[in-house]
Structure formats: structure tokens, C-alpha cells
Design a protein around this motif. Structure first.
Motif, mmCIF file in Angstrom:
data_model
loop_
_atom_site.group_PDB
_atom_site.id
_atom_site.type_symbol
_atom_site.label_atom_id
_atom_site.label_comp_id
_atom_site.label_asym_id
_atom_site.label_seq_id
_atom_site.Cartn_x
_atom_site.Cartn_y
_atom_site.Cartn_z
ATOM 1 N N ALA A 284 -5.357 2.578 3.113
ATOM 2 C CA ALA A 284 -5.810 1.179 3.049
ATOM 3 C C ALA A 284 -4.795 0.267 2.372
ATOM 4 C CB ALA A 284 -7.151 1.087 2.326
ATOM 5 N N TYR A 285 -3.896 0.871 1.567
ATOM 6 C CA TYR A 285 -2.869 0.055 0.912
ATOM 7 C C TYR A 285 -1.795 -0.434 1.885
ATOM 8 C CZ TYR A 285 -4.868 1.154 -3.652
ATOM 9 O OH TYR A 285 -5.716 1.241 -4.740
ATOM 10 N N LEU A 286 -1.863 0.016 3.139
ATOM 11 C CA LEU A 286 -0.974 -0.528 4.185
ATOM 12 C C LEU A 286 -1.718 -1.520 5.080
ATOM 13 C CD1 LEU A 286 1.019 2.645 5.288
ATOM 14 C CD2 LEU A 286 1.826 0.738 3.885
ATOM 15 N N GLY A 287 -3.028 -1.672 4.848
ATOM 16 C CA GLY A 287 -3.822 -2.533 5.713
ATOM 17 C C GLY A 287 -4.668 -3.505 4.928
ATOM 18 N N ALA A 288 -5.944 -3.143 4.763
ATOM 19 C CA ALA A 288 -6.908 -4.042 4.128
ATOM 20 C C ALA A 288 -6.511 -4.460 2.725
ATOM 21 C CB ALA A 288 -8.282 -3.367 4.096
ATOM 22 N N VAL A 289 -5.912 -3.532 1.946
ATOM 23 C CA VAL A 289 -5.510 -3.838 0.571
ATOM 24 C C VAL A 289 -3.980 -3.815 0.491
ATOM 25 C CG1 VAL A 289 -6.041 -3.368 -1.856
ATOM 26 C CG2 VAL A 289 -7.611 -2.605 -0.094
ATOM 27 N N GLY A 290 -3.350 -4.282 1.550
ATOM 28 C CA GLY A 290 -1.892 -4.342 1.615
ATOM 29 C C GLY A 290 -1.422 -5.632 2.240
ATOM 30 N N MET A 291 -0.236 -5.600 2.800
ATOM 31 C CA MET A 291 0.368 -6.804 3.371
ATOM 32 C C MET A 291 -0.530 -7.503 4.409
ATOM 33 S SD MET A 291 2.111 -7.928 6.291
ATOM 34 C CE MET A 291 2.890 -6.498 7.052
ATOM 35 N N PRO A 292 -1.154 -6.780 5.374
ATOM 36 C CA PRO A 292 -2.014 -7.483 6.331
ATOM 37 C C PRO A 292 -3.191 -8.192 5.671
ATOM 38 C CG PRO A 292 -1.409 -5.322 7.173
ATOM 39 C CD PRO A 292 -0.981 -5.356 5.737
ATOM 40 N N GLY A 293 -3.825 -7.524 4.696
ATOM 41 C CA GLY A 293 -4.942 -8.151 4.001
ATOM 42 C C GLY A 293 -4.524 -9.395 3.240
ATOM 43 N N VAL A 294 -3.393 -9.311 2.549
ATOM 44 C CA VAL A 294 -2.897 -10.470 1.789
ATOM 45 C C VAL A 294 -2.487 -11.595 2.743
ATOM 46 C CG1 VAL A 294 -1.206 -11.290 0.104
ATOM 47 C CG2 VAL A 294 -2.152 -8.999 -0.124
ATOM 48 N N THR A 295 -1.924 -11.234 3.888
ATOM 49 C CA THR A 295 -1.570 -12.229 4.907
ATOM 50 C C THR A 295 -2.809 -13.006 5.338
ATOM 51 O OG1 THR A 295 0.278 -10.886 5.707
ATOM 52 C CG2 THR A 295 -0.610 -12.533 7.227
ATOM 53 N N ALA A 296 -3.883 -12.274 5.616
ATOM 54 C CA ALA A 296 -5.140 -12.910 6.003
ATOM 55 C C ALA A 296 -5.657 -13.814 4.892
ATOM 56 C CB ALA A 296 -6.174 -11.829 6.332
ATOM 57 N N TRP A 297 -5.643 -13.290 3.671
ATOM 58 C CA TRP A 297 -6.160 -14.038 2.513
ATOM 59 C C TRP A 297 -5.370 -15.323 2.313
ATOM 60 C CZ3 TRP A 297 -4.403 -15.993 -2.055
ATOM 61 C CH2 TRP A 297 -5.336 -16.277 -3.050
ATOM 62 N N TYR A 298 -4.035 -15.236 2.370
ATOM 63 C CA TYR A 298 -3.219 -16.425 2.120
ATOM 64 C C TYR A 298 -3.458 -17.494 3.185
ATOM 65 C CZ TYR A 298 0.541 -19.603 1.077
ATOM 66 O OH TYR A 298 1.232 -20.750 0.757
ATOM 67 N N HIS B 148 5.193 -15.687 -1.093
ATOM 68 C CA HIS B 148 4.132 -16.157 -1.999
ATOM 69 C C HIS B 148 3.647 -15.021 -2.898
ATOM 70 C CE1 HIS B 148 4.084 -19.821 0.409
ATOM 71 N NE2 HIS B 148 4.100 -19.046 1.467
ATOM 72 N N MET B 149 4.599 -14.276 -3.440
ATOM 73 C CA MET B 149 4.260 -13.091 -4.242
ATOM 74 C C MET B 149 3.403 -13.418 -5.460
ATOM 75 S SD MET B 149 5.533 -10.753 -2.382
ATOM 76 C CE MET B 149 5.193 -9.324 -3.399
ATOM 77 N N GLN B 150 3.497 -14.652 -5.955
ATOM 78 C CA GLN B 150 2.732 -15.007 -7.152
ATOM 79 C C GLN B 150 1.222 -14.962 -6.904
ATOM 80 O OE1 GLN B 150 4.302 -17.107 -5.197
ATOM 81 N NE2 GLN B 150 3.090 -18.960 -4.921
ATOM 82 N N LEU B 151 0.817 -15.026 -5.634
ATOM 83 C CA LEU B 151 -0.613 -15.020 -5.310
ATOM 84 C C LEU B 151 -1.128 -13.645 -4.898
ATOM 85 C CD1 LEU B 151 -0.890 -18.419 -3.399
ATOM 86 C CD2 LEU B 151 -1.804 -17.879 -5.655
ATOM 87 N N TRP B 152 -0.222 -12.676 -4.730
ATOM 88 C CA TRP B 152 -0.647 -11.342 -4.298
ATOM 89 C C TRP B 152 -1.664 -10.710 -5.238
ATOM 90 C CZ3 TRP B 152 1.831 -7.550 -0.632
ATOM 91 C CH2 TRP B 152 2.500 -8.207 0.419
ATOM 92 N N PRO B 153 -1.482 -10.772 -6.580
ATOM 93 C CA PRO B 153 -2.477 -10.145 -7.463
ATOM 94 C C PRO B 153 -3.890 -10.682 -7.244
ATOM 95 C CG PRO B 153 -0.479 -10.639 -8.680
ATOM 96 C CD PRO B 153 -0.323 -11.297 -7.343
ATOM 97 N N GLU B 154 -4.013 -12.003 -7.082
ATOM 98 C CA GLU B 154 -5.331 -12.603 -6.861
ATOM 99 C C GLU B 154 -5.928 -12.119 -5.547
ATOM 100 O OE1 GLU B 154 -7.357 -17.041 -6.261
ATOM 101 O OE2 GLU B 154 -5.252 -16.890 -6.868
ATOM 102 N N ALA B 155 -5.096 -12.090 -4.499
ATOM 103 C CA ALA B 155 -5.562 -11.640 -3.188
ATOM 104 C C ALA B 155 -5.976 -10.174 -3.226
ATOM 105 C CB ALA B 155 -4.469 -11.856 -2.145
ATOM 106 N N LEU B 156 -5.115 -9.333 -3.817
ATOM 107 C CA LEU B 156 -5.387 -7.894 -3.846
ATOM 108 C C LEU B 156 -6.621 -7.559 -4.675
ATOM 109 C CD1 LEU B 156 -1.728 -6.578 -4.108
ATOM 110 C CD2 LEU B 156 -3.282 -6.302 -2.157
ATOM 111 N N LYS B 157 -6.885 -8.358 -5.695
ATOM 112 C CA LYS B 157 -8.083 -8.132 -6.511
ATOM 113 C C LYS B 157 -9.345 -8.328 -5.672
ATOM 114 C CE LYS B 157 -10.406 -9.504 -10.782
ATOM 115 N NZ LYS B 157 -10.431 -10.433 -11.928
#
Length: 339
Positions: free
Chosen positions: A125-139, A285-294
Motif C-alpha cells: 500500500a505504500y506504493l499506492g493508497a499510502v504512497g505517491m498515487p494517494g498523495v497525488t490524489a490528495w494534493y 510539494h513535499m512539504q504537504l506529504w506528511p499531512e496527506a499521508l497521515k
């Protein structure tokens, strides 16, 4: 005796549509670790649409994939040898290991390798939902579309790793969510599994008029936000239904990945409807990744976020699986299982 590492290299640039002939399977010994380095046995390899653009030599937001080197790609795996005090054997990690079975990393470089906790979240899941694709969707959803409860959000490639995440994040914010996907089976799953309000099978609507009518029926109050993964006729159809002050987040334009022109039929609608159109690259937009991943991690761990994975077996299957991804043969996150 040294460990043998199998790798997939990009050996030629595609002319139009890529083929398996653009790739080659290569074997190379793993060299001894230097101080600060770790050796990772990759368990899963991520296949993503952005890789198609990197195969070209033309100017893009990132450097082209070099020829005769390991093909770029996200990976999750396990540390099997370490000469770095911050990583021990057995640690589960995520990084950009590329299309290969082993990854030798200077783990002293900040950010190249991240430890992950697999207690409540599966490693893949760290390559999908809780990874780059998930953060892409969130952003794209939260920072560009920024929907309000009650608004209508449309998502193309809704059954993909990014699209499926956009829809669920929008539903969590009280939106009406309409997806577009290819084929009745995908559309049924997008509604019944992922919780979208409706899903349109774009393959059943081969012309702009038909697709626009389907969108009108599914979005009786118009479209307030659109997450774009495809481009082409789907974008034109959504723009015909867009409300005043609607927002479009441009994530991908897969309709033009092989060099096809993708003209916009009615650009005047941007002005008429005072629309906001914004493209983005999530790695900027790495500064927002922690918020998205949480948020994403909590949703996955508590079962509030549903996702599917399409898993190809073995490194040698990566090129064929990647070509299938570009043609929409996958459902959800496309992975290659290496262990």
C-alpha cells in the motif's frame, strides 16, 4: 560469492507506442557495501503512467530516463544488509529502487529511503493508497479543486490508483462523485467497492455528444471540480458541463502520451465559466506529504479507504505489465511482485 541482481533497462526510445523491445533484462553482481550504504531486497515494484513520458527524450518536467540504465520506479522492500546506523536488517522501506530485484543505497542521503510501519498498513500500500498515487490524489483534490460539501466532483480513470483515491477523498468531504472508467465491470466496482455515486463507461460513448449527455445525466447540478488523468474528448465533455468558477486539476494526459495531438474543442469555456485550470507535479510539494499521508494512512488502517491492486509476478513481467497499464488493462494500483 556475490549476490546476482536482475534488472530491467531501457535500451531504446519508443517511436510512438512503446513495446517490450524497448526494454532488456540484464544481470549484474551486487557490489560490496561501503560505509553508510544499505542493501534492499525489493518486494514490490510500482508501475505508473508518468514513466511513459520519461522514456522520451523530449523536454518535460523531469529528466528523461537514461538509456542502458535501470528503469526508474518506486519500490518497497526489506533491508537485507546494512552499514548504516539508522537502518537495520529487517527494516521495511520505501524508495525509488527502480526495476530491479536489489537496490544498493547510500542511506545517509536524506529522503532516499524511508522506513515504514506494516503493522496496520500492508507493505504494498505504500506504493499506492499510502504512497505517491494517494498523495497525488490528495494534493490535486484538496489544493486545486478544494471542494465544498454538496459540490460535484468528476474523476477520469476512476478505477486507477489515483482516480480511486480522489473519489474516496471527495466523498469523505461530502461531495457527489462521478467517475469515468473503461468497461461495465470497472464502472460497477467504482460504484459498489469505491463508493462513487455514479460511473460512466466512456467506451459506451464514442462521440462527444453521447458522452456529454451521459455526464449531464450523472451530474444534474453540473460539474464543480474535475480531476484530469486522460485529456482529449473526456476533457471536452466535462468542460461542456462545467459550472461557473469550476476547477480542474491536471494530473495526467494519457490520451497524448504516445505523441498524439490533444486539442481542446471549446477553450472559450475557460473564460465564459471563469474556470481555474492548474497542472501539478506532486514531487514539487513535499512539504504537504506528511499531512496527506497521515489522512491516507489513517483511512487505510481503519478500513475507510478501499483499494485494488493488479499484481504481475516476477521482474521479467514488468515491461508487459507496464504496456498493459498504458492501455488500461489494470484495475487499481499496478504492481510487480518480486519476492
Amino acid at each position: 560469492m556475490s549476490t546476482l541482481n536482475r534488472q530491467i533497462h531501457l535500451v531504446s526510445r519508443p517511436q510512438g507506442e512503446p513495446s517490450t523491445a524497448n526494454f532488456a533484462l540484464v544481470e549484474a553482481p551486487v557490489e560490496a557495501l561501503a560505509d553508510g550504504e544499505v542493501l534492499v531486497r525489493n518486494h514490490y515494484l510500482s508501475l505508473d503512467p508518468y514513466m511513459r513520458g520519461r522514456m522520451n527524450e523530449s523536454k518535460s518536467y523531469a529528466q528523461p530516463q537514461p538509456l542502458n540504465e535501470v528503469m526508474i520506479g518506486g519500490t518497497v522492500g526489506e533491508v537485507v544488509e546494512s552499514r548504516n546506523e539508522h537502518f537495520k536488517v529487517g527494516d521495511k522501506v520505501v524508495g525509488m529502487g527502480g526495476w530491479q530485484e536489489y537496490q544498493r543505497v547510500n542511506a545517509s542521503q536524506r529522503g532516499v529511503l524511508q522506513k515504514v510501519d506494516t503493522t496496520h498498513i500492508p507493505l504494498s500500500a505504500y506504493l499506492g493508497a499510502v504512497g505517491m498515487p494517494g498523495v497525488t490524489a490528495w494534493y490535486g483534490l484538496t489544493q486545486i479543486i478544494a471542494p465544498k460539501a454538496g459540490e460535484t466532483v468528476v474523476v477520469s480513470a476512476a478505477s486507477g490508483a489515483v482516480g480511486g483515491a480522489v473519489g474516496q477523498l471527495a466523498k469523505a468531504r461530502g461531495c457527489r462523485v462521478v467517475g469515468l472508467a473503461g468497461g461495465p465491470a470497472k464502472c460497477e466496482a467504482v460504484v459498489n467497492e469505491l463508493g462513487f455515486d455514479a460511473c460512466i463507461d466512456y467506451k459506451a460513448h464514442p462521440d462527444l455528444r453521447s458522452l456529454s449527455k451521459a455526464l449531464k445525466d450523472a451530474c444534474p447540478d453540473g460539474v464543480d471540480g474535475y480531476f484530469e488523468n486522460v485529456g482529449g474528448m473526456i476533457l471536452d465533455a466535462v468542460m461542456l458541463r462545467a459550472n461557473a468558477f469550476s476547477r480542474i486539476a491536471f494530473c495526467g494526459m494519457i490520451a497524448g502520451y504516445n505523441g498524439e495531438p490533444i486539442p481542446m474543442a471549446n477553450p472559450a469555456l475557460i473564460l465564459v465559466n471563469r474556470m481555474k485550470l492548474e497542472g501539478f507535479i506532486v514531487s514539487e510539494h513535499m512539504q504537504l506529504w506528511p499531512e496527506a499521508l497521515k489522512e491516507l494512512g489513517t483511512m487505510v488502517a481503519t478500513g475507510k479507504f478501499k483499494y485494488r491492486e493488479t499484481v504481475a509476478q516476477g521482474l521479467e513481467s514488468a515491461p508487459e505489465a507496464f504496456l498493459g497499464l498504458l492501455k488500461g488493462k489494470n484495475f487499481g494500483k499496478q504492481l510487480v511482485k518480486l519476492v
